[in-house]
Motif scaffolding. Structure first.
Motif, short mmCIF file in Angstrom:
data_model
loop_
_atom_site.label_atom_id
_atom_site.label_comp_id
_atom_site.label_asym_id
_atom_site.label_seq_id
_atom_site.Cartn_x
_atom_site.Cartn_y
_atom_site.Cartn_z
N GLY A 47 -56.02 24.22 27.54
CA GLY A 47 -56.24 24.98 26.27
C GLY A 47 -56.42 26.33 26.43
O GLY A 47 -56.67 27.12 25.47
N SER A 48 -56.43 27.12 27.85
CA SER A 48 -56.99 28.48 27.91
C SER A 48 -56.00 29.32 28.96
O SER A 48 -56.65 29.34 30.15
CB SER A 48 -58.43 28.22 28.59
OG SER A 48 -58.84 29.78 28.49
N ILE A 49 -55.00 29.62 28.17
CA ILE A 49 -54.12 30.19 29.24
C ILE A 49 -54.75 31.78 29.56
O ILE A 49 -54.43 32.37 30.79
CB ILE A 49 -52.64 30.59 28.72
CG1 ILE A 49 -51.70 31.19 29.72
CG2 ILE A 49 -52.66 31.44 27.34
CD1 ILE A 49 -50.34 31.57 29.30
N VAL A 79 -45.39 30.05 22.46
CA VAL A 79 -44.92 29.24 23.52
C VAL A 79 -45.19 29.45 24.67
O VAL A 79 -45.33 28.39 25.80
CB VAL A 79 -43.28 29.66 23.50
CG1 VAL A 79 -43.19 31.04 23.73
CG2 VAL A 79 -42.42 28.92 24.37
N GLU A 80 -46.13 30.37 25.08
CA GLU A 80 -46.79 30.66 26.40
C GLU A 80 -47.85 29.68 26.50
O GLU A 80 -48.14 29.01 27.60
CB GLU A 80 -47.26 32.07 26.49
CG GLU A 80 -46.11 33.18 26.68
CD GLU A 80 -46.48 34.53 26.48
OE1 GLU A 80 -45.48 35.25 27.03
OE2 GLU A 80 -47.47 34.62 26.12
N ARG A 81 -48.55 29.71 25.41
CA ARG A 81 -49.76 28.57 25.61
C ARG A 81 -49.18 26.96 25.54
O ARG A 81 -49.77 26.36 26.28
CB ARG A 81 -50.75 28.55 24.02
CG ARG A 81 -51.66 29.64 24.12
CD ARG A 81 -52.49 29.67 22.93
NE ARG A 81 -51.82 29.92 21.74
CZ ARG A 81 -51.65 31.26 21.16
NH1 ARG A 81 -52.15 32.23 21.86
NH2 ARG A 81 -51.08 31.21 20.12
N ALA A 82 -48.16 26.82 25.09
CA ALA A 82 -47.66 25.57 24.98
C ALA A 82 -47.22 25.12 26.41
O ALA A 82 -47.33 24.00 26.96
CB ALA A 82 -46.42 25.32 23.95
N VAL A 83 -46.39 25.97 26.83
CA VAL A 83 -45.78 25.79 28.47
C VAL A 83 -47.07 25.81 29.27
O VAL A 83 -47.08 24.83 30.22
CB VAL A 83 -44.83 26.90 28.68
CG1 VAL A 83 -44.52 26.90 30.40
CG2 VAL A 83 -43.60 26.92 28.12
N HIS A 84 -48.12 26.69 29.23
CA HIS A 84 -49.13 26.44 30.21
C HIS A 84 -49.81 25.13 30.06
O HIS A 84 -50.05 24.78 31.06
CB HIS A 84 -50.13 27.61 29.71
CG HIS A 84 -51.47 27.29 30.19
ND1 HIS A 84 -51.92 27.76 31.51
CD2 HIS A 84 -52.77 26.91 29.79
CE1 HIS A 84 -53.39 27.53 31.53
NE2 HIS A 84 -53.67 26.93 30.71
N ALA A 85 -50.11 24.71 28.86
CA ALA A 85 -50.73 23.35 28.56
C ALA A 85 -50.07 22.21 29.33
O ALA A 85 -50.46 21.38 29.87
CB ALA A 85 -51.07 22.97 26.96
N ALA A 86 -48.58 22.27 28.91
CA ALA A 86 -47.82 21.35 29.46
C ALA A 86 -47.82 21.07 30.98
O ALA A 86 -48.00 20.18 31.42
CB ALA A 86 -46.46 21.44 28.83
N LEU A 87 -47.71 22.41 31.51
CA LEU A 87 -47.60 22.44 33.08
C LEU A 87 -49.09 21.93 33.56
O LEU A 87 -49.14 21.26 34.63
CB LEU A 87 -47.55 23.66 33.50
CG LEU A 87 -45.90 24.19 33.24
CD1 LEU A 87 -45.71 25.60 33.73
CD2 LEU A 87 -44.84 23.46 34.02
N VAL A 88 -49.92 22.23 33.22
CA VAL A 88 -51.51 21.85 33.66
C VAL A 88 -51.73 20.52 33.52
O VAL A 88 -51.99 19.71 34.32
CB VAL A 88 -52.50 22.58 32.83
CG1 VAL A 88 -53.99 22.08 33.16
CG2 VAL A 88 -52.44 24.15 33.17
N LEU A 89 -51.34 19.90 32.35
CA LEU A 89 -51.49 18.62 31.98
C LEU A 89 -50.42 17.76 32.99
O LEU A 89 -50.84 16.61 33.52
CB LEU A 89 -51.15 18.18 30.58
CG LEU A 89 -52.31 18.79 29.55
CD1 LEU A 89 -51.57 18.40 28.08
CD2 LEU A 89 -53.59 17.92 29.76
N TRP A 90 -49.05 18.26 33.25
CA TRP A 90 -48.32 17.46 34.08
C TRP A 90 -48.91 17.50 35.72
O TRP A 90 -48.98 16.28 36.28
CB TRP A 90 -46.98 18.06 34.23
CG TRP A 90 -46.27 17.72 35.24
CD1 TRP A 90 -45.79 16.50 35.59
CD2 TRP A 90 -45.84 18.56 36.33
NE1 TRP A 90 -44.78 16.61 36.68
CE2 TRP A 90 -44.91 17.57 37.35
CE3 TRP A 90 -46.14 20.01 36.84
CZ2 TRP A 90 -44.52 18.21 38.44
CZ3 TRP A 90 -45.77 20.23 38.20
CH2 TRP A 90 -44.80 19.55 38.76
N ALA A 91 -49.51 18.57 36.09
CA ALA A 91 -50.02 18.53 37.36
C ALA A 91 -51.27 17.66 37.41
O ALA A 91 -51.51 16.98 38.46
CB ALA A 91 -50.35 20.06 37.78
#
Length: 216
Positions: A47-49, A79-91
């Motif tokens: 939650g913190s890009i 959109v930047e926050r969303a992409v960041h969150a999705a990538l962190v959660l995926w990893a």
């Protein structure tokens, strides 16, 4: 890029998919590039890009060329926050897994329903702990709080081999930040959660349910 129906994916989905496609294979083969990328991503806070410079190259480079720039007001865009969150959660989800955890398909709500069906015990229609975690996600008043709740759910998905469509999640997280779309996304997830999933008839998992209760 397009989905299985041939329709173009939104920017957040396209950017997320590009990063996953680049690093998923190398990670699963044990190659240094993939391992290093996922280590950087999973150590960030979903939650913190703003406080996660290690993720910026993946987020900003993947978004470059996907469409017009968002209006900049000095902070990260939705959109930047969303992409960041999705990538962190995926990893975090992919860590130490030998098969891809990103699988195109159902929404977050449907996969939470699958998780709930796996963890329920006895004659329960759903696992109470999973439902409580989902309620924390839907009732949280800030994106950071929503991502903390979602991180807990993803941790349980990882522990129970439940996959998730992360490019789809990225666009849903983008919409979640829009006051005019927030209720629509939450209602969609809730409907999908409470619609009986195909695995609802699977045997209950008392051991996994006990582990989930310990994590609450």
């Amino acid at each position: 890029m397009s989905d299985s129906t041939g329709h173009a994916r939104p920017r957040a989905s396209t950017a997320t998919e590009a990063v996953i496609r680049r690093f998923e294979g190398p990670y699963l083969r044990g190659e240094g590039e993939g391992r290093q990328a996922l280590a950087r991503l999973r150590h960030a806070v979903a939650g913190s890009i703003d406080d996660s410079p290690e993720t910026w190259p993946y987020v900003f480079q993947s978004l470059a060329g996907t469409g017009p720039l968002d209006q900049w007001d000095g902070g990260a865009s939705d959109v930047e926050r969303a992409v960041h969150a999705a990538l962190v959660l995926w990893a975090q989800h992919q860590q130490s897994r030998s098969r891809p955890v990103n699988v195109e398909g159902p929404s977050l709500g449907r996969q939470v329903g699958v998780l709930s069906a796996m963890l329920r015990t006895g004659d329960e229609a759903a696992d109470a702990g999973t439902i409580r975690r989902f309620a924390r996600l839907t009732s949280a008043s800030t994106f950071d709080a929503q991502m903390r709740a979602l991180t807990q759910l993803v941790s349980l998905m990882r522990a129970n081999d439940v996959v998730l469509d992360y490019p789809r999640l990225a666009d849903e997280l983008r919409q979640l930040q829009n006051p005019e779309r927030r209720k629509t996304i939450l209602l969609m997830w809730a409907r999908d959660l409470h619609r009986p999933p195909s695995t609802a008839s699977a045997p209950s998992n008392p051991e996994a349910a006990a582990l989930a209760q310990e994590q609450e």
